[in-house]
Design a protein around this motif. Structure first.
Motif, mmCIF file in Angstrom:
data_model
loop_
_atom_site.group_PDB
_atom_site.id
_atom_site.type_symbol
_atom_site.label_atom_id
_atom_site.label_comp_id
_atom_site.label_asym_id
_atom_site.label_seq_id
_atom_site.Cartn_x
_atom_site.Cartn_y
_atom_site.Cartn_z
ATOM 1 N N PRO A 1 0.806 -1.227 0.000
ATOM 2 C CA PRO A 1 0.000 0.000 0.000
ATOM 3 C C PRO A 1 0.837 1.275 0.000
ATOM 4 N N GLN A 2 1.935 1.282 0.739
ATOM 5 C CA GLN A 2 2.788 2.463 0.782
ATOM 6 C C GLN A 2 3.447 2.707 -0.576
ATOM 7 N N ALA A 3 3.919 1.613 -1.214
ATOM 8 C CA ALA A 3 4.539 1.722 -2.532
ATOM 9 C C ALA A 3 3.513 2.187 -3.561
ATOM 10 N N MET A 4 2.280 1.679 -3.433
ATOM 11 C CA MET A 4 1.208 2.082 -4.335
ATOM 12 C C MET A 4 0.926 3.574 -4.199
ATOM 13 N N MET A 5 0.871 4.078 -2.965
ATOM 14 C CA MET A 5 0.611 5.493 -2.735
ATOM 15 C C MET A 5 1.739 6.356 -3.292
ATOM 16 N N GLU A 6 2.969 5.923 -3.089
ATOM 17 C CA GLU A 6 4.114 6.684 -3.599
ATOM 18 C C GLU A 6 4.115 6.724 -5.122
ATOM 19 N N LEU A 7 3.775 5.584 -5.744
ATOM 20 C CA LEU A 7 3.711 5.536 -7.203
ATOM 21 C C LEU A 7 2.592 6.441 -7.715
ATOM 22 N N TRP A 8 1.442 6.383 -7.064
ATOM 23 C CA TRP A 8 0.312 7.219 -7.464
ATOM 24 C C TRP A 8 0.673 8.696 -7.361
ATOM 25 N N GLN A 9 1.335 9.078 -6.259
ATOM 26 C CA GLN A 9 1.711 10.481 -6.080
ATOM 27 C C GLN A 9 2.703 10.930 -7.147
ATOM 28 N N LYS A 10 3.620 10.048 -7.489
ATOM 29 C CA LYS A 10 4.604 10.372 -8.530
ATOM 30 C C LYS A 10 3.925 10.564 -9.875
ATOM 31 N N LEU A 11 3.008 9.662 -10.213
ATOM 32 C CA LEU A 11 2.318 9.738 -11.500
ATOM 33 C C LEU A 11 1.342 10.905 -11.573
ATOM 34 N N ALA A 12 0.954 11.438 -10.434
ATOM 35 C CA ALA A 12 0.003 12.553 -10.402
ATOM 36 C C ALA A 12 0.679 13.906 -10.599
ATOM 37 N N GLN A 13 2.012 13.937 -10.640
ATOM 38 C CA GLN A 13 2.715 15.212 -10.764
ATOM 39 C C GLN A 13 2.852 15.631 -12.218
ATOM 40 N N PRO A 14 2.627 16.914 -12.509
ATOM 41 C CA PRO A 14 2.826 17.405 -13.881
ATOM 42 C C PRO A 14 4.277 17.225 -14.310
ATOM 43 N N GLY A 15 4.473 16.898 -15.593
ATOM 44 C CA GLY A 15 5.814 16.706 -16.138
ATOM 45 C C GLY A 15 6.063 17.629 -17.315
ATOM 46 N N GLU A 16 6.987 17.249 -18.162
ATOM 47 C CA GLU A 16 7.356 18.091 -19.302
ATOM 48 C C GLU A 16 6.190 18.367 -20.254
ATOM 49 N N PRO A 17 5.364 17.364 -20.595
ATOM 50 C CA PRO A 17 4.230 17.663 -21.476
ATOM 51 C C PRO A 17 3.292 18.721 -20.889
ATOM 52 N N HIS A 18 3.129 18.688 -19.564
ATOM 53 C CA HIS A 18 2.244 19.650 -18.905
ATOM 54 C C HIS A 18 2.864 21.052 -18.910
ATOM 55 N N LYS A 19 4.197 21.106 -18.805
ATOM 56 C CA LYS A 19 4.879 22.397 -18.889
ATOM 57 C C LYS A 19 4.692 23.002 -20.276
ATOM 58 N N ALA A 20 4.716 22.152 -21.298
ATOM 59 C CA ALA A 20 4.483 22.638 -22.664
ATOM 60 C C ALA A 20 3.064 23.198 -22.794
ATOM 61 N N PHE A 21 2.087 22.504 -22.194
ATOM 62 C CA PHE A 21 0.716 23.018 -22.186
ATOM 63 C C PHE A 21 0.651 24.377 -21.494
ATOM 64 N N ALA A 22 1.347 24.515 -20.370
ATOM 65 C CA ALA A 22 1.314 25.757 -19.605
ATOM 66 C C ALA A 22 1.810 26.925 -20.442
ATOM 67 N N GLY A 23 2.748 26.646 -21.354
ATOM 68 C CA GLY A 23 3.261 27.690 -22.230
ATOM 69 C C GLY A 23 2.237 28.200 -23.225
ATOM 70 N N LEU A 24 1.107 27.494 -23.359
ATOM 71 C CA LEU A 24 0.050 27.902 -24.290
ATOM 72 C C LEU A 24 -1.022 28.762 -23.616
ATOM 73 N N ALA A 25 -0.953 28.912 -22.317
ATOM 74 C CA ALA A 25 -1.951 29.712 -21.610
ATOM 75 C C ALA A 25 -1.924 31.147 -22.140
ATOM 76 N N GLY A 26 -3.112 31.714 -22.332
ATOM 77 C CA GLY A 26 -3.211 33.082 -22.828
ATOM 78 C C GLY A 26 -4.351 33.212 -23.828
ATOM 79 N N THR A 27 -4.378 34.333 -24.525
ATOM 80 C CA THR A 27 -5.435 34.612 -25.507
ATOM 81 C C THR A 27 -4.854 34.564 -26.915
ATOM 82 N N TRP A 28 -5.594 33.904 -27.809
ATOM 83 C CA TRP A 28 -5.147 33.690 -29.178
ATOM 84 C C TRP A 28 -6.201 34.177 -30.172
ATOM 85 N N THR A 29 -5.752 34.650 -31.320
ATOM 86 C CA THR A 29 -6.662 34.863 -32.445
ATOM 87 C C THR A 29 -6.564 33.621 -33.320
#
Length: 199
Positions: A33-61
């Motif tokens: 159970p402890q290993a499962m929780m640690e794995l879940w927490q790790k997988l729940a963290q934003p990574g590089e793809p999410h950082k790329a998404f964050a760079g798109l925040a804003g207003t576009w035409t």
């Protein structure tokens, strides 16, 4: 805002199901159970793809081209798109407003990168229907071209199969191309949207 809730619930269900699938495939033995929780927490963290998404925040035409029939000139429409990150940088939310087939058109979408399945997932809904359209796929090695696939039933019967190519050209430009085919027919380009960041 109720649409956001519906989409988030749908994505949560996808995440839960995908985690379960991954667990079944990769873990024959019961995890601690402890290993499962640690794995879940790790997988729940934003990574590089999410950082790329964050760079798109804003207003576009936007400039949208639609091909109603192969070989014929497309119709064009201008519009706007507002993007922001949700839930601590985990999901990209978009509000899109333009015209489609000569009529006012609005849509909202949520884009995700599923750390468990290592896939991009997008959920889209708009004023042209009452369903939620979901596509999923992968990115190129540099993460700048995301290819997604999905399908939906057509009112007259059968399935429309889609392939989308989303290119993150640079910090101020992105393009989204949609291709489709009926059943096993020939694929044709249906739509192209060019996003230009507002200063």
């Amino acid at each position: 805002m109720r649409y956001i809730t519906v989409t988030l619930v749908a994505l949560a269900l996808v995440m839960t199901a995908s985690f379960g699938e991954a667990k079944e495939k990769k873990h024959d033995k019961q995890m601690d159970p402890q290993a499962m929780m640690e794995l879940w927490q790790k997988l729940a963290q934003p990574g590089e793809p999410h950082k790329a998404f964050a760079g798109l925040a804003g207003t576009w035409t936007t400039t949208t081209k639609e091909w109603m029939e192969p070989g014929k000139p497309p119709t064009e429409a201008s519009g706007t798109a507002d993007m922001k990150m949700l839930l601590g940088g985990r999901f990209l939310y978009q509000e899109f407003n333009s015209q489609m087939m000569g009529q006012p058109f609005s849509g909202i979408g949520i884009d995700a990168y599923d750390n468990v399945r290592k896939k991009y997932v997008t959920a889209w809904m708009d004023t042209m229907g009452t369903g939620i359209f979901i596509m999923e796929g992968t990115a190129s090695a540099d993460g700048k071209t995301i290819t997604l696939k999905g399908s939906h039933p057509e009112p007259g019967g059968g399935q429309m199969h889609h392939r989308a190519v989303w290119k993150l050209v640079d910090s101020n430009t992105q393009t989204f191309e949609m291709y489709g085919n009926h059943g096993h027919g020939k694929e044709a380009k249906m739509m192209e949207i060019t996003y230009t960041r507002k200063p």
